[in-house]
Design an enzyme around this catalytic site. Structure first.
Site, PDB file in Angstrom:
ATOM      1  N   SER A 172      66.932  69.908 -56.119  1.00 33.85           N
ATOM      2  CA  SER A 172      67.766  69.229 -57.103  1.00 33.85           C
ATOM      3  C   SER A 172      69.124  68.917 -56.477  1.00 33.85           C
ATOM      4  O   SER A 172      69.490  69.533 -55.465  1.00 33.85           O
ATOM      5  CB  SER A 172      67.966  70.151 -58.313  1.00 33.85           C
ATOM      6  OG  SER A 172      68.961  69.642 -59.183  1.00 33.85           O
ATOM      7  N   TYR A 185      70.157  78.602 -62.167  1.00 34.37           N
ATOM      8  CA  TYR A 185      69.389  77.452 -61.669  1.00 34.37           C
ATOM      9  C   TYR A 185      69.928  76.991 -60.316  1.00 34.37           C
ATOM     10  O   TYR A 185      69.146  76.798 -59.368  1.00 34.37           O
ATOM     11  CB  TYR A 185      69.480  76.322 -62.699  1.00 34.37           C
ATOM     12  CG  TYR A 185      68.689  75.088 -62.351  1.00 34.37           C
ATOM     13  CD1 TYR A 185      67.301  75.069 -62.432  1.00 34.37           C
ATOM     14  CD2 TYR A 185      69.334  73.912 -61.960  1.00 34.37           C
ATOM     15  CE1 TYR A 185      66.582  73.927 -62.126  1.00 34.37           C
ATOM     16  CE2 TYR A 185      68.622  72.768 -61.659  1.00 34.37           C
ATOM     17  CZ  TYR A 185      67.240  72.780 -61.737  1.00 34.37           C
ATOM     18  OH  TYR A 185      66.533  71.642 -61.425  1.00 34.37           O
ATOM     19  N   LYS A 189      68.017  76.753 -56.729  1.00 36.83           N
ATOM     20  CA  LYS A 189      67.805  75.466 -56.049  1.00 36.83           C
ATOM     21  C   LYS A 189      68.481  75.427 -54.683  1.00 36.83           C
ATOM     22  O   LYS A 189      67.981  74.784 -53.762  1.00 36.83           O
ATOM     23  CB  LYS A 189      68.281  74.307 -56.942  1.00 36.83           C
ATOM     24  CG  LYS A 189      67.395  74.083 -58.168  1.00 36.83           C
ATOM     25  CD  LYS A 189      65.965  73.720 -57.772  1.00 36.83           C
ATOM     26  CE  LYS A 189      65.067  73.517 -58.985  1.00 36.83           C
ATOM     27  NZ  LYS A 189      63.699  73.096 -58.618  1.00 36.83           N
TER      28      LYS A 189
END
Ligand code: NAD
Ligand code: NAG
Length: 300
Positions: A172, A185, A189
């Site tokens: 991402s 998150y 990532k």
């Protein structure tokens, strides 16, 4: 070789690689065929995973679709078959190593050696560090990064034997930039980007040049993954467009696939802009989404 000569050679290589990039801007890059590949996609039941499966189906690849969502993944398989590709469904919870190992062995036995592995399944819990639940942190790391280890360690040996294959990491933009209320998150990532980069280096060091790697780094995509994402001037992407960019990157063996591609220029700024300027730039972008913030305040 003495150091002076080595540095001279390095300079020549740098100039050569810039020239190479420049020349390649004008000649169309050759795209590889994926019609005889076995492509495994995790999280294929919705969003980017489903759209990617459909893109591979258009190229008549054999698809192995993994998801926890039975209905979703069966729908994806139907779409792939309509496009003329063979599609096999497996119900796998990628947060469980044992389930991954059992499913991987079954894929090998029943379908064959996976030659393109797309680690796409992902979860997100948008909350600040103190509000997020322990099990949400655990789950995020289980699915977003540890699962990449379990799948890749299972399917890489066959790729190594043939010196042929492709490992795709869906990361991402949040794997390059810290975003508030996405701390779990982002960490996962960043780890996924690290996995991709180190795997790339390792395959090269082992001389396995036939095994390619790609890492997909998009900004917001309107799959419902992040709730109500918005930004003042960044576009919100469609999964189909992201999947098209991903396929194009895979077929041309591109290592880092930013969507939109100008994202790479913006990330360069992270290294050059002074902190105050960077903070101002981030503020200007006005990135917003639903998140749980300071839910734990009551406990103070
Ligand atoms: N949507 C975005 O804004 C965005 C942006 C950048 C990167 N990504 C990444 O793209 C990938 C796909 O995201 P999406 O937007 O298509 O999400 P999505 O929610 O639309 O689809 C994710 C799929 O993964 C499956 N999944 C979730 N947990 C699983 C598990 N434990 N085991 C097996 N399957 C599981 C879900 O059932 C779902 O079908 C994720 O890795 C995500 O981090 C998404
Ligand atoms: C997947 O496994 C995790 C535990 O590792 C569990 O919390 C989650 O509910 C499971 N998901 C489904 C859909 O079974």
């Amino acid at each position: 070789m003495n150091l002076f000569l080595e540095i001279l050679l390095l300079c020549a290589t740098v100039i050569y690689s810039y020239l190479e990039v420049f020349v390649k801007l004008f000649i169309p890059v050759k795209r590889k065929s994926v019609s005889s590949e076995i492509v495994l996609i995790t999280g294929a039941g919705h969003g980017i995973g489903r759209a990617t499966a459909c893109e591979f189906a258009k190229h008549q690849s054999t698809l192995v679709l993994w998801d926890v969502n039975k209905l979703g993944v069966e729908e994806t398989a139907e779409e792939c078959r309509r496009l003329g590709a063979a599609a096999h469904v497996f119900l796998v919870n990628c947060s469980k190593r044992d389930e991954i190992y059992i499913a991987a062995d079954k894929v090998k036995k029943d379908i064959g050696d996976v030659t393109i592995l797309v680690n796409n399944a992902g979860v997100i819990f948008c909350a600040d560090l103190l509000s997020i639940q322990d099990h949400e942190v655990q789950n995020t790391f289980d699915v977003n990064i540890l699962a990449h280890f379990w799948t890749t360690r299972r399917f890489l040996p066959a790729m190594m034997r043939k010196n042929h294959g492709h490992v795709v990491t869906v990361a991402s933009a949040a794997g390059h930039q810290g975003v508030e209320f996405m701390i779990t998150y982002c960490s996962s990532k960043f780890a996924a980007v690290g996995f991709h980069k180190a795997l790339t280096a390792e395959l090269s060091a082992l001389g396995k040049h036939g095994i390619k790697t790609s890492c997909l780094c998009p900004i917001f995509v309107n799959t419902g993954f992040v709730k109500n994402p918005s930004s003042r001037h960044l576009p919100i992407l469609k999964p189909e467009a992201v999947a098209k960019a991903l396929l194009d990157g895979i077929l041309t063996n591109k290592k880092m696939i930013f969507v939109p591609s100008f994202l790479s220029f913006q990330l360069i700024l992270n290294f050059f802009l002074p902190e105050r300027a960077l903070a101002a730039l981030n503020k200007l972008q006005g990135i917003k989404f639903d998140a749980i913030i300071q839910a734990s305040k009551k406990e103070e």
